[in-house]
Design a protein around this motif. Structure first.
Motif, PDB file in Angstrom:
ATOM      1  N   LEU A 106      36.375  43.198  34.680  1.00 38.43           N
ATOM      2  CA  LEU A 106      36.646  41.917  33.849  1.00 38.43           C
ATOM      3  C   LEU A 106      36.496  41.740  32.681  1.00 38.43           C
ATOM      4  N   LEU A 107      35.290  42.210  32.271  1.00 38.22           N
ATOM      5  CA  LEU A 107      34.818  42.185  30.870  1.00 38.22           C
ATOM      6  C   LEU A 107      35.704  42.978  29.948  1.00 38.22           C
ATOM      7  N   VAL A 108      36.092  44.202  30.639  1.00 35.55           N
ATOM      8  CA  VAL A 108      36.899  45.144  29.707  1.00 35.55           C
ATOM      9  C   VAL A 108      38.261  44.552  29.451  1.00 35.55           C
ATOM     10  N   GLU A 109      38.706  43.689  30.607  1.00 36.41           N
ATOM     11  CA  GLU A 109      40.103  43.167  30.368  1.00 36.41           C
ATOM     12  C   GLU A 109      40.078  42.083  29.514  1.00 36.41           C
ATOM     13  N   LEU A 110      38.868  41.355  29.425  1.00 31.14           N
ATOM     14  CA  LEU A 110      38.801  40.403  28.366  1.00 31.14           C
ATOM     15  C   LEU A 110      38.376  40.797  27.068  1.00 31.14           C
ATOM     16  N   ASP A 111      37.870  42.051  27.076  1.00 31.62           N
ATOM     17  CA  ASP A 111      37.455  42.939  25.664  1.00 31.62           C
ATOM     18  C   ASP A 111      36.309  41.935  25.259  1.00 31.62           C
TER      19      ASP A 111
ATOM     20  N   ALA B  15      26.542  28.366  48.933  1.00 34.40           N
ATOM     21  CA  ALA B  15      27.234  29.459  49.228  1.00 34.40           C
ATOM     22  C   ALA B  15      26.760  30.453  48.168  1.00 34.40           C
ATOM     23  N   VAL B  16      26.460  31.937  48.698  1.00 34.74           N
ATOM     24  CA  VAL B  16      25.818  32.741  47.745  1.00 34.74           C
ATOM     25  C   VAL B  16      26.923  33.783  47.593  1.00 34.74           C
ATOM     26  N   MET B  17      27.028  34.241  46.377  1.00 31.97           N
ATOM     27  CA  MET B  17      27.966  35.391  45.743  1.00 31.97           C
ATOM     28  C   MET B  17      27.387  36.663  45.532  1.00 31.97           C
ATOM     29  N   HIS B  18      27.383  37.637  46.174  1.00 30.56           N
ATOM     30  CA  HIS B  18      26.569  38.854  45.922  1.00 30.56           C
ATOM     31  C   HIS B  18      27.571  39.688  44.720  1.00 30.56           C
ATOM     32  N   ILE B  19      26.826  39.851  43.522  1.00 35.22           N
ATOM     33  CA  ILE B  19      27.780  40.211  42.405  1.00 35.22           C
ATOM     34  C   ILE B  19      28.167  41.590  42.466  1.00 35.22           C
ATOM     35  N   ASP B  20      29.556  41.761  42.636  1.00 30.25           N
ATOM     36  CA  ASP B  20      30.146  43.224  42.425  1.00 30.25           C
ATOM     37  C   ASP B  20      30.051  43.621  40.977  1.00 30.25           C
ATOM     38  N   GLY B  21      29.315  44.266  40.671  1.00 29.71           N
ATOM     39  CA  GLY B  21      29.164  45.002  39.217  1.00 29.71           C
ATOM     40  C   GLY B  21      30.273  45.562  38.644  1.00 29.71           C
ATOM     41  N   ARG B  22      31.003  46.275  39.672  1.00 27.79           N
ATOM     42  CA  ARG B  22      32.389  46.879  39.101  1.00 27.79           C
ATOM     43  C   ARG B  22      33.296  45.956  38.712  1.00 27.79           C
TER      44      ARG B  22
ATOM     45  N   SER C  22      37.542  36.810  41.618  1.00 27.03           N
ATOM     46  CA  SER C  22      37.852  37.064  40.236  1.00 27.03           C
ATOM     47  C   SER C  22      37.851  35.901  39.489  1.00 27.03           C
ATOM     48  N   GLU C  23      38.505  34.915  39.875  1.00 26.74           N
ATOM     49  CA  GLU C  23      38.429  33.653  39.198  1.00 26.74           C
ATOM     50  C   GLU C  23      37.095  33.107  38.948  1.00 26.74           C
ATOM     51  N   ILE C  24      36.231  33.144  40.016  1.00 31.38           N
ATOM     52  CA  ILE C  24      34.977  32.746  39.951  1.00 31.38           C
ATOM     53  C   ILE C  24      34.073  33.158  38.719  1.00 31.38           C
ATOM     54  N   LEU C  25      34.226  34.632  38.902  1.00 34.02           N
ATOM     55  CA  LEU C  25      33.526  35.306  37.919  1.00 34.02           C
ATOM     56  C   LEU C  25      34.139  35.080  36.390  1.00 34.02           C
ATOM     57  N   TYR C  26      35.529  34.792  36.191  1.00 32.83           N
ATOM     58  CA  TYR C  26      35.905  34.349  34.914  1.00 32.83           C
ATOM     59  C   TYR C  26      35.342  33.004  34.647  1.00 32.83           C
ATOM     60  N   ARG C  27      35.474  32.135  35.506  1.00 33.59           N
ATOM     61  CA  ARG C  27      34.834  30.751  35.123  1.00 33.59           C
ATOM     62  C   ARG C  27      33.179  30.965  34.837  1.00 33.59           C
ATOM     63  N   LEU C  28      32.635  31.793  35.301  1.00 33.19           N
ATOM     64  CA  LEU C  28      31.249  31.863  35.126  1.00 33.19           C
ATOM     65  C   LEU C  28      31.054  32.414  33.763  1.00 33.19           C
ATOM     66  N   LEU C  29      32.077  33.457  33.116  1.00 32.17           N
ATOM     67  CA  LEU C  29      32.020  34.085  31.990  1.00 32.17           C
ATOM     68  C   LEU C  29      32.080  32.816  31.117  1.00 32.17           C
ATOM     69  N   ARG C  30      32.763  31.905  31.458  1.00 28.09           N
ATOM     70  CA  ARG C  30      33.016  30.699  30.423  1.00 28.09           C
ATOM     71  C   ARG C  30      31.881  29.600  30.438  1.00 28.09           C
ATOM     72  N   SER C  31      31.092  29.858  31.243  1.00 17.95           N
ATOM     73  CA  SER C  31      30.070  28.883  31.653  1.00 17.95           C
ATOM     74  C   SER C  31      28.952  29.204  30.557  1.00 17.95           C
ATOM     75  N   SER C  32      27.775  28.624  30.821  1.00 20.78           N
ATOM     76  CA  SER C  32      26.690  28.805  29.947  1.00 20.78           C
ATOM     77  C   SER C  32      25.978  29.897  30.477  1.00 20.78           C
ATOM     78  N   LEU C  33      26.297  30.550  31.503  1.00 21.65           N
ATOM     79  CA  LEU C  33      25.868  31.865  32.162  1.00 21.65           C
ATOM     80  C   LEU C  33      26.452  33.030  31.465  1.00 21.65           C
TER      81      LEU C  33
ATOM     82  N   TRP D 279      25.785  42.553  31.298  1.00 22.07           N
ATOM     83  CA  TRP D 279      25.659  43.145  32.692  1.00 22.07           C
ATOM     84  C   TRP D 279      25.722  44.693  32.719  1.00 22.07           C
ATOM     85  N   SER D 280      26.676  45.050  31.640  1.00 21.23           N
ATOM     86  CA  SER D 280      27.296  46.256  31.882  1.00 21.23           C
ATOM     87  C   SER D 280      26.809  47.627  30.666  1.00 21.23           C
ATOM     88  N   PRO D 281      26.435  47.042  29.732  1.00 21.76           N
ATOM     89  CA  PRO D 281      26.082  48.081  28.568  1.00 21.76           C
ATOM     90  C   PRO D 281      24.778  49.000  29.018  1.00 21.76           C
ATOM     91  N   ALA D 282      25.248  50.397  29.237  1.00 22.98           N
ATOM     92  CA  ALA D 282      24.250  51.280  29.796  1.00 22.98           C
ATOM     93  C   ALA D 282      22.831  51.266  28.942  1.00 22.98           C
TER      94      ALA D 282
END
Length: 298
Positions: A102-107, A90-97, A155-166, A173-176
């Motif tokens: 989510l990163l902002v919400e989690l600070d 299963a392939v997830m195309h990453i939604d950068g926004r 969103s849950e998948i992205l959250y769990r990815l942030l808690r993984s080794s990735l 991803w976002s710092p300009a």
């Protein structure tokens, strides 16, 4: 748990690979060995439920096995080889926004170690992540649930990815002003302008990097220099057009940006082992046999 994910993929994958009505979800299901395939990967993450895949980009190579996830952070021309079938993913195309929000919400924006150099990173999936991805794919069993639940599970998948080794990779991803973001923008620019002459100095200036720094960071991420990256894009597109049979080798060479047909023939043969016409004819024959075999099995 991987069996549940593979079964859900089987129920809804049309052909070797197909998009779905769940936004940003693509499914892959391959039962028989196929020829190594040239593809342009966009930023995405591949969750492997069965089989083994090797991706090669320039000097870099990654192998994803059952239970692994393969993250691609940059537009990347790769050669994909299925080393073990049946293959399911299963392939997830990453939604950068969505990731940035989510990163902002989690600070957690920018709160991590520097991004690993490679534009592709492979890591094992935790059980909680496999479960979330499986529920995401299983939404296809109940289409009425897609609209209210798909974004929430994504969103849950992205959250769990942030808690993984990735996680450290995704937090960059976002710092300009990061080198990673600049390299990703350079790669995207080359993809959009690959038929045009490439000026390393001009691109480096636009990316606010020195030519040497751009070359170093770009090669670390893609496994190749910007010029070789451009050449890979040109040759992939040339091969696609030749197999389609819409034009001669000389016409294709010009269409993808080559001034010299001789140079095109030389670089094509170096990449694929045969002159353009012979390689395209061989690929068309293999595709015809593959389609015939698939029809007979059906």
């Amino acid at each position: 748990m991987l069996d549940r994910l593979a079964a859900a993929i089987d129920r809804h994958c049309l052909g070797l690979g197909s998009g779905t009505t769940v936004p940003r979800l693509f499914l892959v299901s391959v039962d028989e060995p196929i020829e190594p395939t040239d593809l342009l990967y966009e930023p995405m993450i591949c969750f492997v439920a069965g089989g083994t895949k090797r991706t090669t980009a320039g000097e870099l190579s990654q192998v994803a096995r059952p239970g692994d996830m393969l993250l691609t952070t940059i537009d990347l021309p790769v050669t994909v080889e299925l080393e073990q079938v049946p293959y399911r993913s299963a392939v997830m195309h990453i939604d950068g926004r969505a990731l940035t929000e989510l990163l902002v919400e989690l600070d957690e924006t920018g709160q991590s170690a520097p991004l690993p150099a490679e534009g592709q990173v492979c890591a094992p999936m935790a059980a909680e992540l496999v479960d979330a991805v499986t529920r995401w794919v299983q939404l296809l069993d109940t289409p009425e649930d897609i609209r209210p639940l798909a974004t929430r599970i994504e969103s849950e998948i992205l959250y769990r990815l942030l808690r993984s080794s990735l996680g450290p990779v995704l937090r960059q991803w976002s710092p300009a002003d990061s080198a990673t973001t600049r390299v990703r923008e350079v790669a995207r620019w080359i993809c959009a302008h690959y038929t045009e002459p490439l000026s390393i100095d001009a691109i480096a200036a636009a990316a606010h990097m020195s030519p040497a720094s751009l070359h170093r960071h770009f090669k670390a991420a893609t496994g190749m220099s910007p010029l070789k990256y451009q050449k890979s894009l040109r040759l992939q597109e040339a091969r696609r057009r030749l197999v389609a049979g819409d034009a001669t080798a000389a016409q294709v060479a010009q269409a993808v940006g080559y001034v010299s047909a001789t140079q095109f023939n030389r670089e094509y043969r170096s990449a694929y082992g045969l002159p353009p016409g012979q390689d395209a004819a061989l690929l068309r024959t293999r595709l015809t046999h593959s389609r015939t075999a698939t029809t007979r099995r059906a």
